[in-house]
Design a protein around this motif. Sequence first.
Motif, short mmCIF file in Angstrom:
data_model
loop_
_atom_site.label_atom_id
_atom_site.label_comp_id
_atom_site.label_asym_id
_atom_site.label_seq_id
_atom_site.Cartn_x
_atom_site.Cartn_y
_atom_site.Cartn_z
N GLU A 127 0.96 8.71 5.21
CA GLU A 127 0.61 9.86 5.12
C GLU A 127 -0.65 9.64 6.10
N ASP A 178 -2.77 11.78 8.10
CA ASP A 178 -3.79 12.94 8.64
C ASP A 178 -5.44 12.07 8.72
N ARG A 226 1.88 17.61 6.35
CA ARG A 226 1.05 16.08 6.42
C ARG A 226 1.55 15.35 7.87
N MET A 265 3.11 12.43 8.97
CA MET A 265 3.66 11.66 8.54
C MET A 265 4.03 10.58 9.58
N GLU A 269 -3.81 5.24 4.38
CA GLU A 269 -4.30 6.58 4.09
C GLU A 269 -5.30 6.86 3.58
#
Lengths: 326, 432, 462
Positions: free
Chosen positions: C271, C273, C424, C426, C455
């Motif tokens: 992830e 973000d 999200r 990814m 992450e």
Amino acid sequence: MAVITMREALNQALREEMLRDQNVFLMGEEVAEYQGAYKVTKGLLEALGPKRVIDTPITELGFAGLGVGAAMVGLRPIIEFMTFNFSILATDQIINSAAKMLYMSGGQFKIPIVFRGPGGSAFQVSSQHSQAMESWFAYFPGLKVVMPSTPADAKGLLKTSIRDDDPVIFIEQERMYGNKGDVPEDPEFTIPLGLADVKREGTDATIVARSLMVPVALKAAEQLEKQGISCEVIDPRTIRPLDIDTIVESVKKTNRVVVAEESHPFCGVAAEISMEIMERAFDYLDAPVKRVSGVDVPMPYAKNLEALAIPDVDQLVAAVREVSYI
Amino acid sequence: MQCAHFCGCRAPVLHVLTNVAYNQRPKTQQQTVSSALVHTALKRQESNRRPVRKQMSKQTAPSEMSTGPGEKSRTGVIDQNPLKAVSQQLKTVKQEQKHRVDDVDEKTLIELYRQMLLVRRFEEKAAEAYSMGKIGGFCHLYIGQEAVAIGAISAIRTDDYVLTSYREHGHAIAKGISPDAVMAELFGKSGGCSHGKGGSMHMFDRNLNFLGGHAIVGGQIPLATGVAFASKYKGTDQVTLCFFGEAAVNQGAFHESLNMAQLWKLPCIYICENNQYGMGTSLDRAMSFQNIAEKACAYEIASEFVDGMDVLAVREATAQAVERARKDHLPTLLEVRTYRFMGHSMSDPGSYRTRAEIEKHQERDPVKLFFSTLKEKGIIDDAALAEVEKSVREEVEHALRFAEESPSPGPEELYTDVYSNPIVPGNRAPNK
Amino acid sequence: MATQVIMPKLSPTMEEGQLSRWLKKEGDKVSMGEPLAEIDTDKATMEMQALGNGVLRKILIKEGESAPLGQLIAIIAEPDEDISALEQGSAAQAPVPSNKSTEAKPEPAAAAAISSPSPVPAAGEVNGSSDSQARQSANAEPRGGAAGNGSQSGTADATSSGRLIVSPLAARMAAEAGVDLRSLSGTGPGGRIVKRDIEAALSQTKTAGAATPMQVPQHHLRAVESSSSPQTAGPSTYHDEPASEIRRTIARRLVTSLGPIPHFFLTTEIEMDRAAEMRRGINELDPDLRISINDIVIKVAAAALIAHPQVNSSFQDKSVRYYERADIGVAVAIEDGLITPVVRSADGKSLSEIAREVRELAERARHRKLRPEEYTGATFSISNLGMFGIDEFTAVINPPEGAILAVGSMSLRPVVRDGEIVVRQMMRVTMSCDHRVIDGATGAKFLQTLKKILENPLYLVV
């Protein structure tokens, strides 16, 4: 440091060395009362007197030989050729006497003499007055051959040449007498013979240039820098002995080399430098050594033809691009 | 007193000594040689009327030049009747020598004779060694010309300078280099006076101011001029003797040097050894105007014509020139007429002159002449001669042994003496 | 005292002389310097002069005969002197110079052997007769035509003659790097292989292992187009293009990689973000920094490698080499291939430093200006095809490295977080591992660390 012309730098060297050593005398055509055909000896007659500064008849073989004879018994003559074109008349004495005396006498007679004067191309004086002679003299063991390209080099090298115990051929470029540059005023400023000078550092290609070709090479390097090619410019300054190590070190770094000269290409100094590079740095060459020489014809009179006979910036730029495979 | 050539030049005139060999001169001059003038008068008109045969090549030489059955003289210096001419010359030489002997002390006379004989025997030995392959290259023998080097060099000081051409074994010995060192040089040995690097044509000795044999015809003439220049520059009273053959007179170097020497008043004595052949080319085939002494007029240099077969004549002429040089820094040109009995070098085919011609000249052999004079004057007898002969032979044998035993130069010598100040390129330290 | 007359040396080069004429006969009186005979030398006919006085007692060679230098040819002596010993001596005499000249001559048999024609094969013939026909045809081709075809045909010419044209420097570089010059195509004049060709070959080698499908070759595209064209009946039309040297190198290197190296692959999804947020934040602070996601991946991978030295390793036949620094090779696509410039000590560099360095290296790589030390010697490589829209892929290890990370595109995807479906950013990464040094669990732990930091990029500063 003072900014002066090469002519003035040479004059300083002569004056300083003649004041330093009473055994040094200057002899040649128009060196005294005329003040030098190219004004290099200006003021020396007044400063040093007619015993030390001597006008000769036009008799090059004779006064060249006279100089060698005087050198055999302890004087240190400076023999000026009004131009090196006239030294051709004196080559018997330079080559058969000066260069060989020490050897054939089994080490008994050294010849501390300087033969100097302007050489190389001049301005529109045609074939007999516009030629490069260095490969003739550099060929012979026993002679040293010096060719300065800046006023400072001219002064430092001439002083060393006058102090040297061997015959030195000191060739000043006629077109460069008016070139200006910083020159140290220290009377003990000298430059060793046999030491090349890196006039510009670079990484992609090496240009070996002497005398008149040094400023041309520096201009070419400037242009090439804008094209993304970084050039190293090396001036050997002394043709014999030749500081080949400095050249080879540069070639090992850049892998490419152009040798520039205004003289004829055949059997020339560039041919010798190229050969030495081949012998010493073969495995470092990415391209064949490239020569840029004067053309293989006598010097013409016509201005446009004369310009074509001498290498210029564009030819050097093209040569460097060629060895860089661009 | 000024030049008597009527050529208008202001060359000073030397006292005449010596021109017993005037019979060898072209006829026009013989007629005018009358007095004690060095510059025998030459009228230009007469010069122009010289006999045509002088100009002729050997192919066109008329039969009147014949010197014997089936033989032709090609030199132009032997009279039509050589026997008569030579006997006349012989007589004159003897008379002149006898006269001059009185001015020289006995010891010097015997030493002069000993030196001449030494050079003669040395050269004979050198010829033998050459024929056995012990001497390489060229080997120019001095046999026949001994009186010139020995007479001239006997008139200078040891600190005076001598430069000469490639036919210089005799000059080297006369200047004091030991026959050992000269022979070893011929053999290319390290004991040679140039350490085996010069050979027959390049003998040097710095300590004796013997400044070399030089092998480019005329090349030593500007050098000698420079040595004389240096003496004047440094203010010493040393003089320089410069020997060269008559063929060198045609070189520019001769004329350039004489011009400078008189222009700058240099103490140089130019001694032209006129042996009448430039290698195989006789004087009359090579020189338009053959009175070399008179060429000095062109430069207003004092000059003199000297009989090269009379050692005392050469000595006396040189002594006068030395005096001028030492006192007044003035140059002189001596034309010394002589003859070489051997070939130009050991590889000379001898095809350009006749045996008869050589033999005629051999009748005036300078060694024999001097001996007979000394004998007549009671200075030397046969017993003394034998003694001199013996000691000279021993000296030459010693030289031969020395040369043979002297080691060859080491291989490292190949690379020495190229530069007095050898420079390692790239060295940033200031040069010496 | 008798004088032995020997054949004299009459010129510097003379070795023997022919007696052309005796000028004296036996019994004649002779004196020093008198001519005795005429000798023909290599230079001229010359008179030989007597070097002694006396009577010519004995002549030992006839007119027309030759004698080597130094041989006794006559005797001069007093009329009554006994010369018998000398005469006898002459028979046995073997003068040194003559010996020397005899030795210098080869034995007749040997001389014959040397001069007999012994055909030495011309340089090209040593290859044997099998290719002689091909060579003949190559030779028959006019040279002018070959030269006109430019560098490609220059290479073909060089190949057909069995001779490689290569600059001395390129030859040395190839020898040091173990590059087979025969697999290269020169770009210099006449097909000369020059420095840049070696550099290109070396860079190709490195990146060949790092990323496989880089650019679809042009002729493939054309094949696809042609297949969709109306002419579909029968076998497809096609054209052959010679494989470029760089393509051939890639092929060879891939085989040496996938063949001997036991690959296994581990994939994980990360992830991104927070990493993307961080990037945005940094670039807002200073737009000149231009940090990319790939720069962050490099930095994080380097940190993970330091934490997992087993992955930062290399199999060395009899040992396993563990590197102390993380030198990350970054695959860069260039025209006609790829190259992997190396970011040295990426673990110790800031993101901005890494970003600037990667940009600069990539730029020079595209202009073929990299120095060999700039694209060799990585400890780990990263290949990112995200910009091409590739979601995930596997890369081929660049030996002797132990692993390579293949990075796919970052995209918004639905994921389950705390029982809820959320969207999200990814990104999938696949690590290819050399099983000889990295085991499954080792590799997995490394990816865990990588994933954890990406992450939560704050780990970079704690």
